[in-house]
Scaffold this motif. Structure first.
Motif, mmCIF file in Angstrom:
data_model
loop_
_atom_site.group_PDB
_atom_site.id
_atom_site.type_symbol
_atom_site.label_atom_id
_atom_site.label_comp_id
_atom_site.label_asym_id
_atom_site.label_seq_id
_atom_site.Cartn_x
_atom_site.Cartn_y
_atom_site.Cartn_z
ATOM 1 N N PHE A 1 -0.939 3.640 3.231
ATOM 2 C CA PHE A 1 -1.887 2.532 3.279
ATOM 3 C C PHE A 1 -1.446 1.442 2.317
ATOM 4 C CE2 PHE A 1 -5.505 0.126 1.757
ATOM 5 C CZ PHE A 1 -6.130 -0.238 2.940
ATOM 6 N N LEU A 2 -1.253 0.246 2.849
ATOM 7 C CA LEU A 2 -0.991 -0.953 2.056
ATOM 8 C C LEU A 2 -1.929 -2.009 2.619
ATOM 9 C CD1 LEU A 2 0.884 -2.290 -0.135
ATOM 10 C CD2 LEU A 2 2.177 -3.186 1.798
ATOM 11 N N ALA A 3 -2.861 -2.474 1.805
ATOM 12 C CA ALA A 3 -3.959 -3.311 2.289
ATOM 13 C C ALA A 3 -3.511 -4.439 3.215
ATOM 14 C CB ALA A 3 -4.749 -3.865 1.109
ATOM 15 N N GLU A 4 -2.533 -5.228 2.822
ATOM 16 C CA GLU A 4 -2.188 -6.405 3.618
ATOM 17 C C GLU A 4 -1.580 -6.064 4.976
ATOM 18 O OE1 GLU A 4 1.733 -8.487 2.287
ATOM 19 O OE2 GLU A 4 0.725 -7.712 0.511
ATOM 20 N N ILE A 5 -1.104 -4.843 5.134
ATOM 21 C CA ILE A 5 -0.550 -4.412 6.422
ATOM 22 C C ILE A 5 -1.545 -3.536 7.181
ATOM 23 C CG2 ILE A 5 1.236 -2.965 7.494
ATOM 24 C CD1 ILE A 5 3.147 -3.945 5.290
ATOM 25 N N SER A 6 -2.258 -2.692 6.464
ATOM 26 C CA SER A 6 -3.083 -1.660 7.082
ATOM 27 C C SER A 6 -4.498 -2.089 7.445
ATOM 28 C CB SER A 6 -3.157 -0.444 6.150
ATOM 29 O OG SER A 6 -1.866 0.012 5.814
ATOM 30 N N LEU A 7 -5.020 -3.132 6.803
ATOM 31 C CA LEU A 7 -6.396 -3.550 7.081
ATOM 32 C C LEU A 7 -6.513 -4.167 8.465
ATOM 33 C CD1 LEU A 7 -7.482 -5.098 3.667
ATOM 34 C CD2 LEU A 7 -8.224 -2.929 4.650
ATOM 35 N N SER A 8 -7.591 -3.840 9.151
ATOM 36 C CA SER A 8 -7.845 -4.388 10.483
ATOM 37 C C SER A 8 -8.598 -5.706 10.368
ATOM 38 C CB SER A 8 -8.692 -3.397 11.297
ATOM 39 O OG SER A 8 -8.040 -2.152 11.380
ATOM 40 N N PRO A 9 -8.166 -6.717 11.107
ATOM 41 C CA PRO A 9 -8.856 -8.007 11.059
ATOM 42 C C PRO A 9 -10.323 -7.867 11.457
ATOM 43 C CG PRO A 9 -6.779 -8.216 12.226
ATOM 44 C CD PRO A 9 -7.009 -6.744 12.000
ATOM 45 N N GLY A 10 -11.187 -8.537 10.718
ATOM 46 C CA GLY A 10 -12.613 -8.534 11.022
ATOM 47 C C GLY A 10 -13.402 -7.382 10.429
ATOM 48 N N ASN A 11 -12.721 -6.371 9.923
ATOM 49 C CA ASN A 11 -13.428 -5.236 9.337
ATOM 50 C C ASN A 11 -13.850 -5.540 7.912
ATOM 51 O OD1 ASN A 11 -13.099 -3.809 11.655
ATOM 52 N ND2 ASN A 11 -11.780 -2.227 10.804
ATOM 53 N N HIS A 12 -14.790 -4.780 7.423
ATOM 54 C CA HIS A 12 -15.244 -4.885 6.039
ATOM 55 C C HIS A 12 -14.146 -4.311 5.157
ATOM 56 C CE1 HIS A 12 -17.646 -3.374 2.514
ATOM 57 N NE2 HIS A 12 -18.008 -4.644 2.572
ATOM 58 N N TRP A 13 -13.343 -5.171 4.551
ATOM 59 C CA TRP A 13 -12.125 -4.724 3.874
ATOM 60 C C TRP A 13 -12.396 -3.831 2.674
ATOM 61 C CZ3 TRP A 13 -11.245 -6.375 -1.116
ATOM 62 C CH2 TRP A 13 -11.912 -7.519 -1.540
#
Length: 153
Positions: free
Chosen positions: A31-43
């Motif tokens: 998991f690396l935030a800038e790659i793994s986070l889904s757009p629109g989700n509560h980060w």
């Protein structure tokens, strides 16, 4: 579910992405935030969920991350959740990282020590694969025992 969570300052994105790519090349689910986070989700929630699910916590210790409140929160969570914490020091020394994480064995990411980082990631990869084999065997044993009990009835 990630095996490894990388904590870093967004100002060190390039270094963090190289670490991420190295993990991925060894088939480590990372998991690396800038790659793994889904757009629109509560980060924030997504970061916390992935941190909880991971076993390994790589703290990319840099002058930038040492000033980051978000990184400090992630380290605090990793400590509270009893994660295996590995500081990876880049342009900082052990005496510069917080005392509550400096007692975890780390690696300096400079020059010839880059090979040590690769070796560490290979060891983590081997451990993860070994854990998954054991888990698979245990599941197989449990399924086999269940089938035996059903056939016995």
């Amino acid at each position: 579910m990630p095996d490894v969570f990388i904590s870093y300052s967004v100002e060190d994105s390039e270094i963090a992405q190289n670490l991420y790519k190295s993990c991925c090349s060894l088939q480590i689910n990372t998991f690396l935030a800038e790659i793994s986070l889904s757009p629109g989700n509560h980060w924030k929630g997504e970061i916390i969920a992935n941190l909880k699910q991971s076993k390994w916590f790589l703290f990319l210790a840099t002058p930038n991350s040492l000033k980051s409140d978000a990184v400090k929160h992630e380290i605090g969570a990793a400590l509270a959740l009893d994660k295996t914490i590995i500081p990876i020091l880049h342009e900082v020394d052990y005496d510069e990282i917080p005392s509550w994480v400096s007692d975890h064995q780390g690696i300096k990411m400079v020059g010839e020590n880059i090979d040590h980082v690769r070796n560490l990631l290979t060891k983590i990869s081997d451990k993860i694969k070994g854990d998954k084999v054991v888990a698979g065997l245990l599941i197989g044993v449990l399924i086999g025992a269940g089938i035996y009990m059903l056939a016995k009835d």
